[in-house]
Design a protein around this motif. Structure first.
Motif, PDB file in Angstrom:
ATOM      1  N   HIS A 120       0.811  -1.216   0.000  1.00  0.00           N
ATOM      2  CA  HIS A 120       0.000   0.000   0.000  1.00  0.00           C
ATOM      3  C   HIS A 120       0.845   1.266   0.000  1.00  0.00           C
ATOM      4  O   HIS A 120       0.372   2.341  -0.401  1.00  0.00           O
ATOM      5  CB  HIS A 120      -0.954  -0.015   1.193  1.00  0.00           C
ATOM      6  CG  HIS A 120      -0.262  -0.108   2.518  1.00  0.00           C
ATOM      7  ND1 HIS A 120       0.112   0.994   3.240  1.00  0.00           N
ATOM      8  CD2 HIS A 120       0.138  -1.193   3.246  1.00  0.00           C
ATOM      9  CE1 HIS A 120       0.702   0.600   4.363  1.00  0.00           C
ATOM     10  NE2 HIS A 120       0.737  -0.711   4.381  1.00  0.00           N
ATOM     11  N   ASP A 121       2.115   1.159   0.411  1.00  0.00           N
ATOM     12  CA  ASP A 121       3.024   2.312   0.388  1.00  0.00           C
ATOM     13  C   ASP A 121       3.915   2.340  -0.853  1.00  0.00           C
ATOM     14  O   ASP A 121       4.901   3.079  -0.894  1.00  0.00           O
ATOM     15  CB  ASP A 121       3.907   2.302   1.638  1.00  0.00           C
ATOM     16  CG  ASP A 121       3.115   2.604   2.902  1.00  0.00           C
ATOM     17  OD1 ASP A 121       2.174   3.426   2.838  1.00  0.00           O
ATOM     18  OD2 ASP A 121       3.417   2.011   3.955  1.00  0.00           O
ATOM     19  N   LEU A 122       3.599   1.512  -1.838  1.00  0.00           N
ATOM     20  CA  LEU A 122       4.355   1.404  -3.091  1.00  0.00           C
ATOM     21  C   LEU A 122       5.740   0.803  -2.897  1.00  0.00           C
ATOM     22  O   LEU A 122       6.627   0.988  -3.741  1.00  0.00           O
ATOM     23  CB  LEU A 122       4.472   2.765  -3.804  1.00  0.00           C
ATOM     24  CG  LEU A 122       3.155   3.392  -4.269  1.00  0.00           C
ATOM     25  CD1 LEU A 122       3.411   4.739  -4.945  1.00  0.00           C
ATOM     26  CD2 LEU A 122       2.407   2.461  -5.224  1.00  0.00           C
ATOM     27  N   LYS A 123       5.945   0.065  -1.830  1.00  0.00           N
ATOM     28  CA  LYS A 123       7.190  -0.679  -1.657  1.00  0.00           C
ATOM     29  C   LYS A 123       7.096  -1.971  -2.461  1.00  0.00           C
ATOM     30  O   LYS A 123       6.095  -2.688  -2.395  1.00  0.00           O
ATOM     31  CB  LYS A 123       7.435  -0.990  -0.178  1.00  0.00           C
ATOM     32  CG  LYS A 123       7.691   0.255   0.664  1.00  0.00           C
ATOM     33  CD  LYS A 123       7.911  -0.110   2.122  1.00  0.00           C
ATOM     34  CE  LYS A 123       8.166   1.144   2.957  1.00  0.00           C
ATOM     35  NZ  LYS A 123       8.309   0.825   4.416  1.00  0.00           N
ATOM     36  N   VAL A 124       8.152  -2.253  -3.206  1.00  0.00           N
ATOM     37  CA  VAL A 124       8.115  -3.384  -4.138  1.00  0.00           C
ATOM     38  C   VAL A 124       8.044  -4.707  -3.393  1.00  0.00           C
ATOM     39  O   VAL A 124       8.837  -4.975  -2.475  1.00  0.00           O
ATOM     40  CB  VAL A 124       9.342  -3.353  -5.067  1.00  0.00           C
ATOM     41  CG1 VAL A 124       9.396  -4.600  -5.933  1.00  0.00           C
ATOM     42  CG2 VAL A 124       9.304  -2.104  -5.946  1.00  0.00           C
ATOM     43  N   ILE A 125       7.084  -5.536  -3.785  1.00  0.00           N
ATOM     44  CA  ILE A 125       6.958  -6.904  -3.271  1.00  0.00           C
ATOM     45  C   ILE A 125       7.671  -7.877  -4.208  1.00  0.00           C
ATOM     46  O   ILE A 125       8.365  -8.789  -3.769  1.00  0.00           O
ATOM     47  CB  ILE A 125       5.477  -7.294  -3.139  1.00  0.00           C
ATOM     48  CG1 ILE A 125       4.760  -6.379  -2.144  1.00  0.00           C
ATOM     49  CG2 ILE A 125       5.341  -8.757  -2.711  1.00  0.00           C
ATOM     50  CD1 ILE A 125       3.248  -6.559  -2.136  1.00  0.00           C
ATOM     51  N   GLY A 126       7.509  -7.668  -5.490  1.00  0.00           N
ATOM     52  CA  GLY A 126       8.157  -8.531  -6.480  1.00  0.00           C
ATOM     53  C   GLY A 126       7.423  -8.459  -7.803  1.00  0.00           C
ATOM     54  O   GLY A 126       6.422  -7.754  -7.946  1.00  0.00           O
ATOM     55  N   HIS A 142      -3.416  -4.748  -1.557  1.00  0.00           N
ATOM     56  CA  HIS A 142      -3.893  -4.344  -0.233  1.00  0.00           C
ATOM     57  C   HIS A 142      -5.196  -5.056   0.054  1.00  0.00           C
ATOM     58  O   HIS A 142      -5.726  -5.785  -0.786  1.00  0.00           O
ATOM     59  CB  HIS A 142      -4.072  -2.824  -0.159  1.00  0.00           C
ATOM     60  CG  HIS A 142      -4.962  -2.264  -1.243  1.00  0.00           C
ATOM     61  ND1 HIS A 142      -6.327  -2.278  -1.171  1.00  0.00           N
ATOM     62  CD2 HIS A 142      -4.661  -1.694  -2.441  1.00  0.00           C
ATOM     63  CE1 HIS A 142      -6.844  -1.735  -2.260  1.00  0.00           C
ATOM     64  NE2 HIS A 142      -5.849  -1.376  -3.049  1.00  0.00           N
ATOM     65  N   GLY A 143      -5.747  -4.844   1.225  1.00  0.00           N
ATOM     66  CA  GLY A 143      -6.938  -5.581   1.637  1.00  0.00           C
ATOM     67  C   GLY A 143      -8.163  -5.293   0.807  1.00  0.00           C
ATOM     68  O   GLY A 143      -9.119  -6.079   0.819  1.00  0.00           O
ATOM     69  N   GLY A 177      -6.273  -9.817  -6.827  1.00  0.00           N
ATOM     70  CA  GLY A 177      -4.889  -9.404  -6.652  1.00  0.00           C
ATOM     71  C   GLY A 177      -3.930 -10.443  -7.184  1.00  0.00           C
ATOM     72  O   GLY A 177      -4.310 -11.558  -7.532  1.00  0.00           O
ATOM     73  N   LEU A 178      -2.673 -10.054  -7.261  1.00  0.00           N
ATOM     74  CA  LEU A 178      -1.609 -10.965  -7.653  1.00  0.00           C
ATOM     75  C   LEU A 178      -0.645 -11.105  -6.495  1.00  0.00           C
ATOM     76  O   LEU A 178      -0.589 -10.259  -5.607  1.00  0.00           O
ATOM     77  CB  LEU A 178      -0.856 -10.442  -8.876  1.00  0.00           C
ATOM     78  CG  LEU A 178      -1.608 -10.414 -10.199  1.00  0.00           C
ATOM     79  CD1 LEU A 178      -0.716  -9.809 -11.264  1.00  0.00           C
ATOM     80  CD2 LEU A 178      -2.060 -11.801 -10.611  1.00  0.00           C
ATOM     81  N   ASN A 179       0.120 -12.167  -6.528  1.00  0.00           N
ATOM     82  CA  ASN A 179       1.162 -12.357  -5.537  1.00  0.00           C
ATOM     83  C   ASN A 179       2.425 -12.749  -6.287  1.00  0.00           C
ATOM     84  O   ASN A 179       2.429 -13.730  -7.031  1.00  0.00           O
ATOM     85  CB  ASN A 179       0.761 -13.460  -4.539  1.00  0.00           C
ATOM     86  CG  ASN A 179       1.674 -13.500  -3.329  1.00  0.00           C
ATOM     87  OD1 ASN A 179       2.885 -13.324  -3.446  1.00  0.00           O
ATOM     88  ND2 ASN A 179       1.093 -13.724  -2.165  1.00  0.00           N
ATOM     89  N   ALA A 180       3.463 -11.960  -6.129  1.00  0.00           N
ATOM     90  CA  ALA A 180       4.700 -12.242  -6.864  1.00  0.00           C
ATOM     91  C   ALA A 180       5.389 -13.498  -6.358  1.00  0.00           C
ATOM     92  O   ALA A 180       6.219 -14.082  -7.035  1.00  0.00           O
ATOM     93  CB  ALA A 180       5.649 -11.051  -6.751  1.00  0.00           C
TER      94      ALA A 180
END
Length: 325
Positions: free
Chosen positions: A149-155, A228-229, A234-237
Motif C-alpha cells: 500500500h506504500d508502493l514498496k516493491v513486493i516482487g 492491499h486488503g 490481486g496478484l502475488n509475486a
C-alpha cells in the motif's frame, strides 16, 4: 487558386516536410468504488503518460466517500469528469463493461484503469506501439510490479506469455489494469456484451479477442500493481504465497471459487455462431462436460485442460471432477 510557381532555375527547392505521426488517442476507462485513499496517485500517473492524447472516462460504482469529488477536481484536465456522481453498484466486471460500451467510438485505443495503481510513464506508449500495426481486433496486456500500500516493491510475477484461446479458457493471462484494446477490439466486444456469467471483465475480453484476433503479452512490467486488503482481485509475486492464497479462497468459497462454466456458456451463446470452428468446438466440449460425472471425468482427464503449471493444471482437473466449475 493558381498553383505555386516552380523554383527559379538554379535554385534549390525547399525539402518537403516529413509527415507527422498522429498522436494516438487513448480513452482511459476508470471504474471507481470508495477509492479516495489512492486515487490521486493514480490520476497523477495518468497525467505523466508520454506520447499519447489521453482522455479519462470514469464511472463510479456507488462510492460513499470522497472519490467523486477527487475526480471532479480533475475536470480542468479531463472535462469528461465534471459531472461525475456516484452510480448504481453493478460490481467491478459489469461496471468496466458498461464503461466500454459507453466510451466514445472514435478513440484509437481503450485502456482499463483501476483506481489504486500507479502507471509507468511509458505504459500507454508501449501498448499503442505494440497494437499500431494491427488491423483486426487486438488486445495488449503486460506483466506488473507488485507493491504494497506504500508502493514498496513486493516482487514481479513470473511472465505468462501463453495467450492461446484454449489456455485462456482455464487461466486468464490479461491483468485488467494492464489491458489496452484497439478500436476493432472494442467494436467486437460491444457488439455482443454479455448478460451473465462473466467472472471478470479482463478475462471476458481476453477470451473474445483470443478467439477472433490477437493478444500481445508484454513480459516487461508497465505499472505498479498495488496489493492491499481492498483488492477485488490481486496478484502475488511469490509463487508459494499465491498458491496458499488460492487454497484459502477455495476453502472459503469452493462452489463459487472457479465458475468458468457459466462464463464459457455465455461466450458460446454470444459468439459461438461466428467463432472459428476449432475454438467453438473446444468451448462446446467444456460447456457440455457438465452433463454427467462420466462427461466431466472424460473432459478433466483429457489434454484439452491446460494451465500455466502442473499444480494449477492438477487443481483445475480436480475442480472439474468435483463439479466446482
Amino acid at each position: 487558386m493558381s498553383a505555386e510557381a516552380p523554383p527559379a532555375s538554379g535554385a534549390t527547392a525547399a525539402p518537403l516536410p516529413l509527415p507527422r505521426m498522429a498522436v494516438p488517442r487513448v480513452a482511459v476507462l476508470l471504474s471507481t468504488y470508495n477509492g479516495e485513499r489512492y486515487l490521486a496517485e493514480q490520476l497523477a500517473s495518468l497525467r505523466r503518460q508520454e506520447g499519447v492524447a489521453l482522455h479519462v472516462h470514469a464511472r463510479d460504482d456507488g462510492s460513499t466517500d470522497g472519490t467523486c469529488a477527487i475526480l471532479r477536481a480533475h475536470a480542468p484536465v479531463w472535462p469528461e469528469l465534471a459531472d461525475l456522481a456516484p452510480g448504481t453498484n453493478l460490481g467491478v466486471a459489469a461496471s468496466f463493461l458498461h464503461l466500454l460500451g459507453t466510451a466514445p467510438a472514435d478513440a484509437d485505443f481503450y485502456a482499463f484503469c483501476d483506481q489504486d495503481d500507479v502507471w509507468m510513464p511509458d505504459k500507454l506508449a508501449r501498448a499503442t506501439a505494440a497494437l499500431a500495426a494491427e488491423e483486426g481486433p487486438a488486445l495488449y496486456c503486460s506483466n506488473t510490479v507488485c507493491v504494497d500500500h506504500d508502493l514498496k516493491v513486493i516482487g514481479t510475477p513470473a511472465p505468462h506469455p501463453d495467450a492461446r484461446f484454449h489456455h485462456i479458457l482455464f487461466d486468464n493471462v490479461a491483468t485488467g489494469c494492464t489491458v489496452v484494446l484497439n478500436r476493432a477490439a472494442r467494436e467486437l466486444l460491444v457488439s455482443r456484451l454479455p448478460e451473465s456469467g462473466v467472472l471478470m471483465h479482463d478475462w471476458w475480453c481476453a477470451l473474445v479477442i483470443a478467439a477472433f484476433g490477437r493478444l500481445h503479452y508484454d513480459p516487461v512490467p508497465s505499472m505498479f500493481y498495488r496489493q492491499h486488503g481492498g483488492n477485488v482481485v490481486g496478484l502475488n509475486a511469490n509463487w508459494l504465497g499465491q498458491k496458499l492464497g488460492l487454497m484459502r479462497r477455495l476453502l472459503r468459497q469452493r462452489r463459487t471459487f472457479y465458475p468458468i462454466h457459466a462464463q464459457a456458456a455465455e461466450l458460446l451463446r454470444q459468439f459461438g455462431p461466428t467463432m472459428p470452428a476449432p475454438h467453438r468446438d473446444h468451448l462446446a466440449r467444456l460447456v457440455e462436460s457438465k452433463r454427467s460425472l462420466a462427461a466431466r471425468a472424460a473432459f478433466a482427464l483429457s489434454r484439452q485442460v491446460v494451465h500455466r503449471d502442473l499444480v494449477g493444471q492438477t487443481a483445475v482437473r480436480g475442480l472439474i471432477l468435483a463439479n466446482w466449475y
